[in-house]
Design a protein around this motif. Structure first.
Motif, PDB file in Angstrom:
ATOM      1  N   MET B   2     -71.451  19.476 110.492  1.00  0.00           N
ATOM      2  CA  MET B   2     -70.505  19.323 109.391  1.00  0.00           C
ATOM      3  C   MET B   2     -70.705  20.437 108.362  1.00  0.00           C
ATOM      4  O   MET B   2     -71.835  20.825 108.079  1.00  0.00           O
ATOM      5  CB  MET B   2     -70.703  17.958 108.738  1.00  0.00           C
ATOM      6  N   GLU B   3     -69.559  20.952 107.823  1.00  0.00           N
ATOM      7  CA  GLU B   3     -69.645  22.034 106.842  1.00  0.00           C
ATOM      8  C   GLU B   3     -70.490  21.619 105.638  1.00  0.00           C
ATOM      9  O   GLU B   3     -70.432  20.467 105.209  1.00  0.00           O
ATOM     10  CB  GLU B   3     -68.236  22.343 106.315  1.00  0.00           C
ATOM     11  N   GLU B   4     -71.212  22.613 105.135  1.00  0.00           N
ATOM     12  CA  GLU B   4     -72.058  22.347 103.972  1.00  0.00           C
ATOM     13  C   GLU B   4     -71.187  21.903 102.787  1.00  0.00           C
ATOM     14  O   GLU B   4     -70.110  22.436 102.578  1.00  0.00           O
ATOM     15  CB  GLU B   4     -72.791  23.651 103.614  1.00  0.00           C
ATOM     16  N   HIS B   5     -71.646  20.948 102.066  1.00  0.00           N
ATOM     17  CA  HIS B   5     -70.970  20.444 100.856  1.00  0.00           C
ATOM     18  C   HIS B   5     -69.679  19.675 101.127  1.00  0.00           C
ATOM     19  O   HIS B   5     -69.048  19.211 100.197  1.00  0.00           O
ATOM     20  CB  HIS B   5     -70.664  21.562  99.845  1.00  0.00           C
ATOM     21  N   LEU B   6     -69.257  19.568 102.394  1.00  0.00           N
ATOM     22  CA  LEU B   6     -68.009  18.849 102.679  1.00  0.00           C
ATOM     23  C   LEU B   6     -68.084  17.408 102.173  1.00  0.00           C
ATOM     24  O   LEU B   6     -67.142  16.918 101.535  1.00  0.00           O
ATOM     25  CB  LEU B   6     -67.706  18.873 104.185  1.00  0.00           C
ATOM     26  N   VAL B   7     -69.198  16.745 102.449  1.00  0.00           N
ATOM     27  CA  VAL B   7     -69.342  15.344 102.027  1.00  0.00           C
ATOM     28  C   VAL B   7     -69.259  15.254 100.501  1.00  0.00           C
ATOM     29  O   VAL B   7     -68.580  14.375  99.955  1.00  0.00           O
ATOM     30  CB  VAL B   7     -70.681  14.749 102.535  1.00  0.00           C
ATOM     31  N   ASP B   8     -69.906  16.192  99.824  1.00  0.00           N
ATOM     32  CA  ASP B   8     -69.867  16.172  98.357  1.00  0.00           C
ATOM     33  C   ASP B   8     -68.446  16.385  97.837  1.00  0.00           C
ATOM     34  O   ASP B   8     -68.022  15.730  96.878  1.00  0.00           O
ATOM     35  CB  ASP B   8     -70.793  17.253  97.781  1.00  0.00           C
ATOM     36  N   TRP B   9     -67.704  17.297  98.494  1.00  0.00           N
ATOM     37  CA  TRP B   9     -66.322  17.527  98.057  1.00  0.00           C
ATOM     38  C   TRP B   9     -65.440  16.305  98.332  1.00  0.00           C
ATOM     39  O   TRP B   9     -64.588  15.948  97.521  1.00  0.00           O
ATOM     40  CB  TRP B   9     -65.743  18.777  98.743  1.00  0.00           C
ATOM     41  N   SER B  10     -65.664  15.668  99.493  1.00  0.00           N
ATOM     42  CA  SER B  10     -64.887  14.456  99.808  1.00  0.00           C
ATOM     43  C   SER B  10     -65.212  13.353  98.816  1.00  0.00           C
ATOM     44  O   SER B  10     -64.325  12.614  98.365  1.00  0.00           O
ATOM     45  CB  SER B  10     -65.204  13.974 101.223  1.00  0.00           C
ATOM     46  N   ARG B  11     -66.490  13.250  98.463  1.00  0.00           N
ATOM     47  CA  ARG B  11     -66.896  12.237  97.473  1.00  0.00           C
ATOM     48  C   ARG B  11     -66.295  12.557  96.107  1.00  0.00           C
ATOM     49  O   ARG B  11     -65.801  11.667  95.415  1.00  0.00           O
ATOM     50  CB  ARG B  11     -68.417  12.193  97.361  1.00  0.00           C
ATOM     51  N   ALA B  12     -66.342  13.851  95.751  1.00  0.00           N
ATOM     52  CA  ALA B  12     -65.801  14.258  94.446  1.00  0.00           C
ATOM     53  C   ALA B  12     -64.312  13.949  94.374  1.00  0.00           C
ATOM     54  O   ALA B  12     -63.808  13.456  93.357  1.00  0.00           O
ATOM     55  CB  ALA B  12     -66.046  15.748  94.224  1.00  0.00           C
ATOM     56  N   GLN B  13     -63.614  14.208  95.480  1.00  0.00           N
ATOM     57  CA  GLN B  13     -62.168  13.962  95.485  1.00  0.00           C
ATOM     58  C   GLN B  13     -61.873  12.461  95.348  1.00  0.00           C
ATOM     59  O   GLN B  13     -60.998  12.068  94.591  1.00  0.00           O
ATOM     60  CB  GLN B  13     -61.558  14.496  96.781  1.00  0.00           C
ATOM     61  N   PHE B  14     -62.636  11.658  96.076  1.00  0.00           N
ATOM     62  CA  PHE B  14     -62.408  10.210  95.987  1.00  0.00           C
ATOM     63  C   PHE B  14     -62.762   9.698  94.589  1.00  0.00           C
ATOM     64  O   PHE B  14     -62.047   8.870  94.007  1.00  0.00           O
ATOM     65  CB  PHE B  14     -63.239   9.466  97.050  1.00  0.00           C
ATOM     66  N   GLU B  76     -55.793   5.479  99.767  1.00  0.00           N
ATOM     67  CA  GLU B  76     -55.582   5.019 101.150  1.00  0.00           C
ATOM     68  C   GLU B  76     -55.369   6.202 102.084  1.00  0.00           C
ATOM     69  O   GLU B  76     -55.837   6.196 103.218  1.00  0.00           O
ATOM     70  CB  GLU B  76     -54.409   4.043 101.207  1.00  0.00           C
ATOM     71  N   PHE B  77     -54.659   7.244 101.601  1.00  0.00           N
ATOM     72  CA  PHE B  77     -54.510   8.464 102.421  1.00  0.00           C
ATOM     73  C   PHE B  77     -55.888   9.072 102.683  1.00  0.00           C
ATOM     74  O   PHE B  77     -56.181   9.527 103.783  1.00  0.00           O
ATOM     75  CB  PHE B  77     -53.644   9.512 101.700  1.00  0.00           C
ATOM     76  N   GLU B  78     -56.688   9.110 101.640  1.00  0.00           N
ATOM     77  CA  GLU B  78     -58.020   9.724 101.761  1.00  0.00           C
ATOM     78  C   GLU B  78     -58.888   8.986 102.785  1.00  0.00           C
ATOM     79  O   GLU B  78     -59.668   9.612 103.504  1.00  0.00           O
ATOM     80  CB  GLU B  78     -58.716   9.766 100.398  1.00  0.00           C
ATOM     81  N   PHE B  79     -58.736   7.657 102.841  1.00  0.00           N
ATOM     82  CA  PHE B  79     -59.504   6.887 103.833  1.00  0.00           C
ATOM     83  C   PHE B  79     -59.216   7.407 105.233  1.00  0.00           C
ATOM     84  O   PHE B  79     -60.114   7.602 106.048  1.00  0.00           O
ATOM     85  CB  PHE B  79     -59.154   5.393 103.780  1.00  0.00           C
ATOM     86  N   GLY B  80     -57.915   7.623 105.532  1.00  0.00           N
ATOM     87  CA  GLY B  80     -57.513   8.032 106.874  1.00  0.00           C
ATOM     88  C   GLY B  80     -57.911   9.453 107.220  1.00  0.00           C
ATOM     89  O   GLY B  80     -58.177   9.759 108.379  1.00  0.00           O
ATOM     90  N   THR B  81     -57.945  10.324 106.211  1.00  0.00           N
ATOM     91  CA  THR B  81     -58.220  11.730 106.498  1.00  0.00           C
ATOM     92  C   THR B  81     -59.694  12.100 106.275  1.00  0.00           C
ATOM     93  O   THR B  81     -60.346  12.626 107.152  1.00  0.00           O
ATOM     94  CB  THR B  81     -57.313  12.621 105.621  1.00  0.00           C
ATOM     95  N   ASN B  82     -60.171  11.805 105.078  1.00  0.00           N
ATOM     96  CA  ASN B  82     -61.531  12.245 104.726  1.00  0.00           C
ATOM     97  C   ASN B  82     -62.617  11.276 105.181  1.00  0.00           C
ATOM     98  O   ASN B  82     -63.777  11.640 105.252  1.00  0.00           O
ATOM     99  CB  ASN B  82     -61.660  12.404 103.207  1.00  0.00           C
ATOM    100  N   TRP B  83     -62.228  10.017 105.409  1.00  0.00           N
ATOM    101  CA  TRP B  83     -63.234   8.990 105.701  1.00  0.00           C
ATOM    102  C   TRP B  83     -62.865   8.202 106.953  1.00  0.00           C
ATOM    103  O   TRP B  83     -62.896   6.977 106.985  1.00  0.00           O
ATOM    104  CB  TRP B  83     -63.365   8.029 104.486  1.00  0.00           C
ATOM    105  N   ALA B  84     -62.509   8.940 108.028  1.00  0.00           N
ATOM    106  CA  ALA B  84     -62.017   8.299 109.254  1.00  0.00           C
ATOM    107  C   ALA B  84     -63.077   7.406 109.894  1.00  0.00           C
ATOM    108  O   ALA B  84     -62.778   6.290 110.331  1.00  0.00           O
ATOM    109  CB  ALA B  84     -61.556   9.363 110.240  1.00  0.00           C
ATOM    110  N   ASN B  85     -64.323   7.878 109.957  1.00  0.00           N
ATOM    111  CA  ASN B  85     -65.380   7.076 110.594  1.00  0.00           C
ATOM    112  C   ASN B  85     -65.547   5.755 109.851  1.00  0.00           C
ATOM    113  O   ASN B  85     -65.676   4.688 110.452  1.00  0.00           O
ATOM    114  CB  ASN B  85     -66.711   7.832 110.584  1.00  0.00           C
TER     115      ASN B  85
END
Lengths: 69, 509
Positions: B2-14, B76-85
């Protein structure tokens, strides 16, 4: 009769709006942005669309939750 | 990889989406009831004054509602795209409450909302009043379902993990709905919304009094706002106690972070006021605080309802404490890794149609599933959330909550017993407290969500596993896009509100 009165309430209500007109404009712009632009251009590539069948979804998630870190 | 900082960016966006969404929601939750109370007085007294008063606050309610509506859909969009698992793993447990919320919100709020706004003089007074109450109750019931879903993430119950579908399946709806964490979260969150709305009403009323405008309207509104706020503040102390008790039982790491408690102790006190030592880590012997003012026994009492109870610190929870039967995180990680391996072996056995192996690995999986998420951690220290953010957010929330209680009591006393117009300092304090209500409410969410890191679902799924492996550039672009959209909406809301407030209760809607 009841339905007609109910519809009239809406029609007259919208006609007599003051601040409400600005609000409705804002609501429509926002909904267009969220439900059209975001949904179809930004979030179109989502889990549901990318993995069409139950099996491919399961396989995708299974690999992610069991892969070695 | 997984790209570095991706999780942090997804968390920041949510986090950005949720924080902005929560700027609109609490006012809806509380102001609905305040309006309903005002309209009830109107129906009882048949006074035009109360009709006008109700309509004014209803207009501000509508502005907030219109600007805030649908902002939650983005999550809800973010769940489907950024948080699929995550979305797949939670299965129908998360989906069912959200679906109920959607249906309920649509039918109750939208139908009765129209009657509330367009129905004056079109329907009977009684039916109009009923609609107003139903809008208030409906928006609070909507919040219930969202908070039940969130409560499940904090304390997952009422489900079984299905290794064939790799989903959690709900086996007891009532256990999910009446989970003690969900109930205390619901009560604590809605009462925070009532306080935000009360501060909004008393603050705007105070502004009119400072301007020597709409004196009677402002005084009467202030009496209702301060009374509602005072009752809500007392209620939030009671349910806050239960929330803390649930955190102590179900998420002890969060409680330790909230109090900056590194070493567990009996007779533990609460740090009423303190500055954390930035040099303090889990493994060094630095002092935890540069300065602290402690209320003795209070943490043991709050967490376990016993002034002498042992409260585990972060070190006990990470490294274990045999005396108090706290197992080390390394042991949970080992069990988690066994669960992950058992899932792999189960799948392999299924492919080979090996019935004996299927039964064996499923049994191992079931025995270790409660620590499944620990198998993904790199080291035991990973279970510690950001202590500084959690500690300060908790203390800001509590300090502001105490101030609001005092403010409502003072306002009520001065507006009923004194000439409140002479107490400019109090009126200015009320106006200044409007944003403080939002800060306290957001701080509460920060405690709840940052304090439970690294978990997306407590003990079962860390955020690093919940996130989808997508391009971080896309997440960054949408982050800034949302920041722009929400800021624009917030500016629009404030501008329209201010214009309406300056028109006053004699304007239309």
């Amino acid at each position: 009769m009841l339905l007609k009165n109910f519809l009239n309430m809406y029609i007259e209500g919208f006609k007599n709006l003051k601040i409400g007109k600005t609000l409705w404009k804002l609501i429509f712009i926002k909904l267009f942005f969220i439900l059209v632009l975001l949904k179809y251009f930004i979030y179109d590539d989502n889990f549901k669309n990318t993995y069409k069948t139950q099996e491919t979804k399961i396989d995708f998630v299974y690999k992610n939750i069991t892969k070695d870190r | 990889m997984m790209e570095e900082h991706l999780v942090d960016w997804s968390r920041a966006q949510f986090a950005l989406t949720a924080i902005y969404h929560w700027l609109f929601v609490p006012l809806t939750l509380g102001l609905g009831f305040i309006i309903a109370i005002m309209e009830t007085i109107y129906v009882k007294t048949n006074s035009d004054f109360w009709k006008k008063t109700t309509k004014f606050w209803m207009t501000l309610f509508a502005i907030n509602f219109a600007i805030g509506v649908a902002t939650g859909i983005i999550m809800e969009f973010e769940f489907g795209t950024n948080w699929a698992n995550y979305s797949w793993f939670v299965g129908d447990i998360f989906g069912a409450p959200l679906a109920v919320e959607g249906i309920l919100a649509f039918f109750m709020e939208s139908t009765f909302f129209a009657v509330m706004f367009f129905g004056w003089d079109k329907v009977s007074k009684g039916f109009h009043l009923l609609s107003t109450w139903l809008v208030a109750i409906g928006s609070n019931l909507s919040a219930l379902w969202i908070l039940v879903a969130n409560g499940w993430m904090q304390y997952p119950v009422g489900m079984t993990f299905n290794p064939d579908t790799v989903r959690n399946e709900m086996n007891n709806f009532w256990e999910v709905l009446f989970s003690p964490v969900a109930i205390s979260k619901f009560l604590h969150t809605i009462s925070s919304g009532y306080i935000v709305a009360s501060l909004f009403v008393v603050g705007i009323s105070a502004w009119y009094l400072l301007k020597r405008r709409e004196i009677e309207f402002a005084k009467k509104s202030m009496i209702i706002g301060a009374t509602f706020g005072l009752i809500s503040s007392i209620f939030i102390i009671i349910n806050g106690d239960e929330s803390a008790h649930q955190v102590a039982l179900k998420q002890p790491v969060k409680l330790a972070a909230m109090e900056g408690l590194y070493e567990g102790k009996k007779d533990a006190g609460i740090v009423a006021l303190g500055i954390l030592n930035p040099k303090k880590t889990l493994t060094n012997d630095e002092d935890t605080f540069l300065f602290e003012l402690e209320a003795p026994y209070a943490l043991s009492l709050l967490g376990y309802h016993d002034i002498h109870a042992f409260v585990p610190g972060l070190k006990d929870l990470v490294y274990g404490n045999e005396k108090y039967n706290i197992i080390p995180t390394s042991q949970k990680m080992a069990q988690g890794k066994i669960a992950i391996q058992a899932l792999k072996d189960y799948k392999e056995a299924k492919r080979n149609n090996d019935l004996i192996a299927i039964t064996k690995h499923e049994k191992i999986l079931r025995e270790n599933i409660k620590y499944f998420g620990y198998g993904h951690l790199n080291k035991p220290e990973d279970i510690v959330p950001p202590v500084g953010i959690t500690f300060y957010a908790f203390h800001i929330m509590v300090a502001l909550g105490s101030w609001f209680l005092a403010l409502f009591a003072l306002l009520l006393f001065f507006v009923l017993k004194k000439d409140i117009l002479k107490y400019k300092w109090l009126l200015i304090s009320a106006v200044a407290s409007i944003p403080l209500g939002y800060i306290a409410s957001e701080a509460g969410w920060i405690v709840a969500e940052v304090g439970r890191q690294p978990w997306a679902i407590q003990d079962l799924m860390p955020v690093g596993i919940a996130a989808t492996d997508i391009s971080s550039t896309n997440v960054k672009i949408t982050f800034y896009m949302f920041a722009f959209l929400f800021t624009a909406l917030l500016i629009a809301e404030i501008k329209i509100m201010l214009r309406q407030i300056s028109i006053g209760p004699n304007g239309g809607h």
